[in-house]
Design a protein around this motif. Structure first.
Motif, short mmCIF file in Angstrom:
data_model
loop_
_atom_site.label_atom_id
_atom_site.label_comp_id
_atom_site.label_asym_id
_atom_site.label_seq_id
_atom_site.Cartn_x
_atom_site.Cartn_y
_atom_site.Cartn_z
N UNK A 19 0.83 -1.21 0.00
CA UNK A 19 0.00 0.00 0.00
C UNK A 19 0.86 1.26 0.00
N UNK A 20 1.92 1.25 0.80
CA UNK A 20 2.80 2.42 0.88
C UNK A 20 3.51 2.67 -0.45
N UNK A 21 4.06 1.60 -1.03
CA UNK A 21 4.81 1.74 -2.28
C UNK A 21 3.89 2.11 -3.44
N UNK A 22 2.73 1.50 -3.49
CA UNK A 22 1.78 1.80 -4.58
C UNK A 22 1.34 3.25 -4.55
N UNK A 23 1.17 3.80 -3.33
CA UNK A 23 0.74 5.18 -3.20
C UNK A 23 1.86 6.18 -3.42
N UNK A 24 3.08 5.80 -3.03
CA UNK A 24 4.20 6.75 -3.07
C UNK A 24 5.10 6.63 -4.27
N UNK A 25 5.19 5.45 -4.87
CA UNK A 25 6.03 5.24 -6.04
C UNK A 25 5.14 4.78 -7.19
N UNK A 117 13.62 5.58 -2.71
CA UNK A 117 14.03 6.45 -3.81
C UNK A 117 15.55 6.58 -3.86
N UNK A 118 16.17 6.73 -2.68
CA UNK A 118 17.62 6.87 -2.60
C UNK A 118 18.30 5.62 -3.12
N UNK A 119 17.80 4.46 -2.73
CA UNK A 119 18.39 3.19 -3.17
C UNK A 119 18.19 2.98 -4.67
N UNK A 120 16.99 3.28 -5.16
CA UNK A 120 16.71 3.09 -6.58
C UNK A 120 17.52 4.04 -7.47
#
Length: 227
Positions: A19-25, A117-120
């Motif tokens: 849910x967090x990743x889908x909403x933020x990335x 985001x930093x890692x990617x």
């Protein structure tokens, strides 16, 4: 578009992370597995993966064993640890064994997204609050010859280079270090290059490991008290 794989045996955590990743990335594909074996199978059929988020408590892998196996079998795939364990030495051990980041499960939503985001973007992520923790005390008699050599390397660094290394050890990017120390980002890059050369470090991660093993925080505190 990024493709991420989450390896965690807790369905509720996977659901929350999804849910967090889908909403933020946006435009991110998120795959899931509940064991190391399942993760290995998924990786074998998805060579477009950008990142694996690995829990340290999988039913078929003990501690960093899963990380070791994955790094040996899939050296092309970046692996970041997402774990409830928050021991400073464990973080350093994970980075030493090839992890590109360490994200505690207690990390707030916005900080989690910033870490991903930093890692990617190809940068290392370390949890600043854990890296600020003082390392375990060591008796002077327990110091090995290699420790003494590394201490001599720390002495070679200028005050500003020590400050930069301290920020690096907290997981800060060059941009964050520049803001923290009120210097230009190009100046930070120059300091980082000098730090690697003087420490004999082969990479930024290697320098961070040296800083952790040789109690950089205690060294900085001693330097401050003596001035």
């Amino acid at each position: 578009m990024y493709s991420l794989l989450v390896a965690d045996d807790h369905p509720l955590f996977r659901e929350a992370l999804h849910a967090v990743i889908s909403a933020g990335l946006t435009d991110t594909q998120l795959l899931e597995s509940d064991s190391l074996a399942a993760a290995i199978h998924t990786i074998g059929t998805h060579d477009e993966l950008d990142l694996l988020l690995l829990d340290l408590s999988l039913p078929d892998a003990d501690g960093l064993e899963g990380l070791t196996i994955l790094r040996e079998r899939f050296p092309w795939l970046p692996v970041a640890i997402v774990s409830a364990h928050q021991e400073r030495q464990l973080v350093l051990d994970a980075i030493t064994q090839g992890a590109v980041g360490y994200i505690p499960k207690s990390t707030p939503r916005e900080q989690l997204l910033a870490a991903l985001n930093q890692i990617l973007q190809g940068q290392l992520y370390l949890p600043a609050d854990i890296m600020r923790q003082p390392p375990p005390r060591m008796e002077s008699s327990a110091l090995t010859p290699s420790s003494e050599v590394s201490r001599e390397r720390l002495i070679r660094l200028t005050d500003k280079q020590l400050d930069v290394l301290g920020c690096m050890a907290q997981g800060m990017s060059n941009k964050q270090i520049a803001r923290e120390l009120f210097i230009a980002e190009t100046t930070v890059k120059t300091h980082v290059s000098a730090i690697l050369r003087k420490l004999g470090a082969t990479s930024r991660v290697h320098a961070i490991v040296i800083a952790g093993e040789e109690e950089l925080g205690a060294y900085l505190a001693k330097r401050t008290s003596s001035t």
